[in-house]
Write an enzyme that holds these catalytic residues in place. Structure first.
Site, PDB file in Angstrom:
ATOM      1  N   CYS A 162      71.433  11.763  46.887  1.00 23.85           N
ATOM      2  CA  CYS A 162      72.322  10.471  46.534  1.00 23.85           C
ATOM      3  C   CYS A 162      73.857  10.683  47.251  1.00 23.85           C
ATOM      4  CB  CYS A 162      72.377  10.188  45.040  1.00 23.85           C
ATOM      5  SG  CYS A 162      72.794  11.613  44.216  1.00 23.85           S
TER       6      CYS A 162
ATOM      7  N   HIS B   1      79.970  13.555  39.468  1.00 25.37           N
ATOM      8  CA  HIS B   1      78.524  13.106  39.495  1.00 25.37           C
ATOM      9  C   HIS B   1      78.064  12.785  37.991  1.00 25.37           C
ATOM     10  CE1 HIS B   1      74.214  12.963  40.425  1.00 25.37           C
ATOM     11  NE2 HIS B   1      74.571  13.240  41.682  1.00 25.37           N
TER      12      HIS B   1
ATOM     13  N   THR C 141      77.307  21.581  45.603  1.00 24.95           N
ATOM     14  CA  THR C 141      76.660  20.591  46.089  1.00 24.95           C
ATOM     15  C   THR C 141      76.152  20.998  47.576  1.00 24.95           C
ATOM     16  OG1 THR C 141      76.820  18.299  46.843  1.00 24.95           O
ATOM     17  CG2 THR C 141      78.866  19.556  46.654  1.00 24.95           C
TER      18      THR C 141
END
Length: 226
Positions: free
Chosen positions: A88, A115, A150
Protein backbone atom coordinates in the site's frame (compact mmCIF):
# COMPACT_ATOMS: atom_id res chain seq x y z
CA UNK A 1 -21.36 -17.20 1.60
CA UNK A 2 -24.48 -15.61 0.10
CA UNK A 3 -24.52 -11.87 -0.63
CA UNK A 4 -27.72 -10.39 -2.11
CA UNK A 5 -28.63 -13.79 -3.48
CA UNK A 6 -25.23 -14.40 -5.05
CA UNK A 7 -23.46 -17.56 -3.85
CA UNK A 8 -19.71 -17.21 -3.20
CA UNK A 9 -17.70 -20.34 -2.55
CA UNK A 10 -15.45 -20.12 0.52
CA UNK A 11 -12.57 -22.50 1.19
CA UNK A 12 -10.85 -23.19 4.53
CA UNK A 13 -7.62 -24.71 3.27
CA UNK A 14 -4.07 -23.96 4.40
CA UNK A 15 -2.44 -25.50 1.31
CA UNK A 16 -3.28 -23.69 -1.96
CA UNK A 17 -2.45 -26.87 -3.87
CA UNK A 18 -5.68 -28.36 -2.49
CA UNK A 19 -7.97 -25.54 -3.63
CA UNK A 20 -9.83 -26.38 -6.89
CA UNK A 21 -9.78 -22.88 -8.37
CA UNK A 22 -10.55 -24.16 -11.87
CA UNK A 23 -13.89 -25.56 -10.74
CA UNK A 24 -14.95 -21.97 -9.95
CA UNK A 25 -13.49 -20.72 -13.26
CA UNK A 26 -10.90 -18.65 -11.40
CA UNK A 27 -8.11 -17.34 -13.64
CA UNK A 28 -6.46 -14.85 -11.26
CA UNK A 29 -5.91 -15.45 -7.56
CA UNK A 30 -5.11 -12.40 -5.43
CA UNK A 31 -3.18 -13.85 -2.51
CA UNK A 32 -3.58 -11.49 0.45
CA UNK A 33 -2.48 -13.92 3.16
CA UNK A 34 1.12 -12.64 3.24
CA UNK A 35 2.22 -16.27 3.57
CA UNK A 36 3.14 -16.98 -0.04
CA UNK A 37 5.44 -14.12 -1.04
CA UNK A 38 7.98 -16.23 -2.90
CA UNK A 39 7.48 -17.67 -6.36
CA UNK A 40 7.77 -21.32 -5.31
CA UNK A 41 5.12 -20.79 -2.62
CA UNK A 42 2.72 -18.80 -4.78
CA UNK A 43 3.13 -21.46 -7.47
CA UNK A 44 1.01 -23.76 -5.30
CA UNK A 45 -2.08 -21.91 -6.54
CA UNK A 46 -1.23 -22.98 -10.11
CA UNK A 47 -1.83 -26.69 -10.54
CA UNK A 48 -3.87 -29.12 -12.62
CA UNK A 49 -7.14 -27.91 -11.12
CA UNK A 50 -5.83 -24.52 -10.04
CA UNK A 51 -5.67 -20.92 -11.23
CA UNK A 52 -3.67 -19.51 -14.15
CA UNK A 53 -2.15 -16.46 -12.47
CA UNK A 54 -1.27 -15.31 -8.95
CA UNK A 55 -1.09 -11.71 -7.76
CA UNK A 56 0.69 -11.10 -4.45
CA UNK A 57 -0.83 -8.23 -2.47
CA UNK A 58 2.48 -7.42 -0.75
CA UNK A 59 6.09 -6.97 -1.89
CA UNK A 60 7.66 -10.25 -3.00
CA UNK A 61 10.50 -11.67 -0.91
CA UNK A 62 12.45 -13.01 -3.87
CA UNK A 63 12.96 -12.02 -7.52
CA UNK A 64 9.25 -12.27 -8.37
CA UNK A 65 8.54 -9.20 -10.54
CA UNK A 66 6.72 -6.29 -8.92
CA UNK A 67 4.33 -3.96 -10.70
CA UNK A 68 2.75 -0.74 -9.50
CA UNK A 69 -0.22 0.66 -11.42
CA UNK A 70 0.61 3.94 -13.10
CA UNK A 71 4.34 3.35 -12.74
CA UNK A 72 5.47 0.19 -14.53
CA UNK A 73 2.31 -1.86 -15.08
CA UNK A 74 2.79 -1.48 -18.84
CA UNK A 75 5.72 -3.90 -18.57
CA UNK A 76 3.52 -6.75 -17.33
CA UNK A 77 3.48 -9.51 -19.96
CA UNK A 78 0.82 -12.14 -20.62
CA UNK A 79 3.26 -14.94 -19.87
CA UNK A 80 4.06 -13.59 -16.37
CA UNK A 81 2.16 -16.09 -14.26
CA UNK A 82 3.16 -14.82 -10.81
CA UNK A 83 3.78 -11.21 -9.83
CA UNK A 84 3.48 -8.77 -6.94
CA UNK A 85 1.26 -5.71 -6.83
CA UNK A 86 3.63 -4.16 -4.25
CA UNK A 87 2.51 -2.71 -0.91
CA UNK A 88 0.00 0.00 0.00
CA UNK A 89 2.83 2.41 0.85
CA UNK A 90 4.61 1.66 -2.43
CA UNK A 91 1.42 2.29 -4.40
CA UNK A 92 0.97 5.56 -2.50
CA UNK A 93 4.51 6.76 -3.08
CA UNK A 94 5.72 5.36 -6.40
CA UNK A 95 3.37 7.26 -8.75
CA UNK A 96 4.27 10.58 -7.10
CA UNK A 97 7.98 9.80 -7.27
CA UNK A 98 7.69 8.87 -10.92
CA UNK A 99 5.98 12.17 -11.75
CA UNK A 100 8.64 14.12 -9.82
CA UNK A 101 11.56 12.15 -11.20
CA UNK A 102 10.37 12.44 -14.79
CA UNK A 103 10.30 16.21 -14.39
CA UNK A 104 13.15 17.11 -12.03
CA UNK A 105 15.30 13.99 -11.38
CA UNK A 106 15.67 12.87 -7.76
CA UNK A 107 19.11 12.72 -6.10
CA UNK A 108 18.08 11.15 -2.79
CA UNK A 109 15.18 11.03 -0.39
CA UNK A 110 13.81 10.09 3.02
CA UNK A 111 10.29 8.76 3.49
CA UNK A 112 8.38 8.26 6.73
CA UNK A 113 5.02 6.55 6.61
CA UNK A 114 2.52 7.01 9.44
CA UNK A 115 0.53 3.85 8.98
CA UNK A 116 -2.78 2.60 10.37
CA UNK A 117 -2.61 -0.55 12.48
CA UNK A 118 -2.61 -3.86 10.62
CA UNK A 119 -3.78 -7.43 11.18
CA UNK A 120 -0.30 -8.59 12.17
CA UNK A 121 -0.33 -6.40 15.28
CA UNK A 122 -1.75 -7.32 18.67
CA UNK A 123 -4.51 -5.74 20.75
CA UNK A 124 -2.62 -6.22 24.01
CA UNK A 125 1.10 -6.53 24.74
CA UNK A 126 2.35 -10.06 24.21
CA UNK A 127 5.48 -12.03 23.41
CA UNK A 128 6.34 -12.47 19.73
CA UNK A 129 8.82 -14.58 17.83
CA UNK A 130 12.05 -13.07 16.61
CA UNK A 131 13.81 -12.06 19.79
CA UNK A 132 14.52 -8.54 21.12
CA UNK A 133 14.52 -6.96 17.65
CA UNK A 134 10.84 -7.89 17.28
CA UNK A 135 9.64 -6.79 20.70
CA UNK A 136 8.00 -3.63 19.39
CA UNK A 137 5.78 -5.64 17.06
CA UNK A 138 4.29 -7.33 20.12
CA UNK A 139 3.20 -4.10 21.79
CA UNK A 140 -0.47 -3.14 21.86
CA UNK A 141 -1.63 -1.58 18.58
CA UNK A 142 -4.43 0.37 20.30
CA UNK A 143 -2.23 2.05 22.90
CA UNK A 144 1.01 2.93 21.14
CA UNK A 145 2.78 4.70 18.33
CA UNK A 146 5.10 1.92 17.21
CA UNK A 147 8.26 2.58 15.18
CA UNK A 148 8.72 -0.08 12.50
CA UNK A 149 10.70 -0.85 9.41
CA UNK A 150 9.26 -0.56 5.90
CA UNK A 151 10.26 -2.26 2.68
CA UNK A 152 8.72 0.49 0.56
CA UNK A 153 12.04 2.24 -0.12
CA UNK A 154 13.49 -0.98 -1.54
CA UNK A 155 10.29 -1.73 -3.46
CA UNK A 156 10.46 1.72 -5.08
CA UNK A 157 13.79 0.72 -6.61
CA UNK A 158 12.18 -2.37 -8.12
CA UNK A 159 9.33 -0.52 -9.83
CA UNK A 160 11.46 2.55 -10.69
CA UNK A 161 15.00 1.15 -11.24
CA UNK A 162 16.40 4.66 -11.71
CA UNK A 163 15.66 5.33 -8.02
CA UNK A 164 17.22 2.14 -6.70
CA UNK A 165 19.36 2.93 -3.65
CA UNK A 166 18.31 6.59 -3.57
CA UNK A 167 15.60 6.30 -0.90
CA UNK A 168 15.54 5.22 2.70
CA UNK A 169 12.73 5.32 5.22
CA UNK A 170 10.88 4.07 8.26
CA UNK A 171 7.32 3.64 9.47
CA UNK A 172 5.20 4.46 12.50
CA UNK A 173 2.19 2.26 13.24
CA UNK A 174 -0.52 4.36 14.90
CA UNK A 175 -3.87 3.45 16.54
CA UNK A 176 -6.17 4.28 13.64
CA UNK A 177 -8.46 1.87 11.77
CA UNK A 178 -7.57 2.99 8.26
CA UNK A 179 -5.77 5.71 6.36
CA UNK A 180 -2.06 6.42 6.22
CA UNK A 181 0.20 9.30 5.26
CA UNK A 182 3.71 9.47 3.83
CA UNK A 183 6.04 12.33 4.72
CA UNK A 184 8.58 12.67 1.91
CA UNK A 185 11.75 14.77 1.85
CA UNK A 186 13.74 14.88 -1.40
CA UNK A 187 16.84 16.44 -2.89
CA UNK A 188 16.35 17.20 -6.56
CA UNK A 189 18.90 17.72 -9.30
CA UNK A 190 19.76 21.24 -10.47
CA UNK A 191 17.81 24.16 -9.02
CA UNK A 192 15.10 21.98 -7.53
CA UNK A 193 11.51 23.20 -7.54
CA UNK A 194 9.25 25.53 -5.58
CA UNK A 195 6.16 24.49 -3.63
CA UNK A 196 3.91 26.06 -6.25
CA UNK A 197 5.71 24.26 -9.07
CA UNK A 198 5.38 20.88 -7.36
CA UNK A 199 1.70 21.43 -6.54
CA UNK A 200 1.00 22.38 -10.16
CA UNK A 201 2.90 19.33 -11.38
CA UNK A 202 0.82 16.98 -9.21
CA UNK A 203 -2.46 18.75 -9.97
CA UNK A 204 -1.88 18.58 -13.72
CA UNK A 205 -0.91 14.91 -13.46
CA UNK A 206 -3.98 14.06 -11.35
CA UNK A 207 -6.26 15.75 -13.87
CA UNK A 208 -4.46 14.31 -16.88
CA UNK A 209 -2.28 11.27 -17.50
CA UNK A 210 -2.58 9.98 -13.90
CA UNK A 211 -6.28 10.64 -13.29
CA UNK A 212 -6.93 6.92 -12.73
CA UNK A 213 -3.91 6.58 -10.44
CA UNK A 214 -4.10 9.40 -7.86
CA UNK A 215 -6.00 12.57 -7.07
CA UNK A 216 -5.07 16.03 -5.84
CA UNK A 217 -6.84 17.20 -2.69
CA UNK A 218 -6.43 20.51 -0.85
CA UNK A 219 -9.31 20.21 1.59
CA UNK A 220 -8.34 19.95 5.27
CA UNK A 221 -8.83 16.21 5.62
CA UNK A 222 -8.00 13.85 8.49
CA UNK A 223 -7.47 10.09 8.41
CA UNK A 224 -11.13 9.15 8.99
CA UNK A 225 -12.04 11.07 5.82
CA UNK A 226 -10.08 8.67 3.65
Amino acid sequence: LIVNGTKIVVYAERDPANIPWAEQKVDYVVDSTGMFLKKDLAQKHIHKNGAKYVVMSAPSKDDTPMFCYGVNHQKLKKDTKIFSGASCTTNCLAPLLKVLNDKYKIKEGLMTTVHASTATQTVVDRAVRGGPKKWRSGRSAVNNIIPASTGAAIAIGKVIPELSGKLTGMAFRVPTIDGSVVDLTLRLEGKGASKDEIEKLFKDAANGKYKEVFGFEDNLLVSSDI
